[in-house]
Design a protein around this motif. Structure first.
Motif: not given
Length: 137
Positions: A52-60, A71-83, A112-118
């Motif tokens: 589908g539509r692709a975006t590149l989300e840059i976050a500090n 989303e998780v309650g603790r730090q778990v994400a690597p530098r790159i995560r796919i949503a 931000w009014r979304s339902l997210n799982s990891r």
């Protein structure tokens, strides 16, 4: 007429040790449509899946920590995560876990009014499934 876009497509290329498992998971379970499958010399294989539509989300770093905390309650994400945006986060999360993904965090309503799982998914990717709660279906 406007200026044509300088970028026509975003492709994320992922090396998968278990190629067949990764293709089956993302194509057959998650439901990404196969655009092309190509075999090359020396056993080289690639499958291109339409997402589908692709975006590149840059976050500090502060935003990355905030998203993990929400989303998780603790730090778990690597530098790159796919949503992936889906229509039913709870159902799709259960399907992916049944197919072998590791649940990191149950579906959670975000500020931000979304339902997210990891999940930790094949090919070493950490993925988020998100459902926009205020979107009209």
């Amino acid at each position: 007429m406007g200026t044509p876009p300088r970028i026509r497509q975003l492709r994320i290329v992922v090396e998968a040790e278990d190629y067949d498992e990764a293709v089956a998971f993302y194509r057959d379970v998650l439901g990404l449509d196969e655009e092309a499958a190509i075999a090359g010399a020396g056993g080289a294989l690639v499958t291109i899946l339409e997402a589908g539509r692709a975006t590149l989300e840059i976050a500090n770093p502060a935003q990355k920590r905030l998203i993990d905390e929400v989303e998780v309650g603790r730090q778990v994400a690597p530098r790159i995560r796919i949503a992936f945006e889906v229509d039913d986060t709870a159902t799709r999360t259960a399907e992916l876990v049944e197919a072998g993904a590791e649940l990191v965090a149950e579906p959670t309503v975000t500020p931000w009014r979304s339902l997210n799982s990891r999940l930790n998914a094949p090919a070493g990717l950490q993925i988020t499934l998100f459902q926009e709660l205020d979107a009209e279906n």
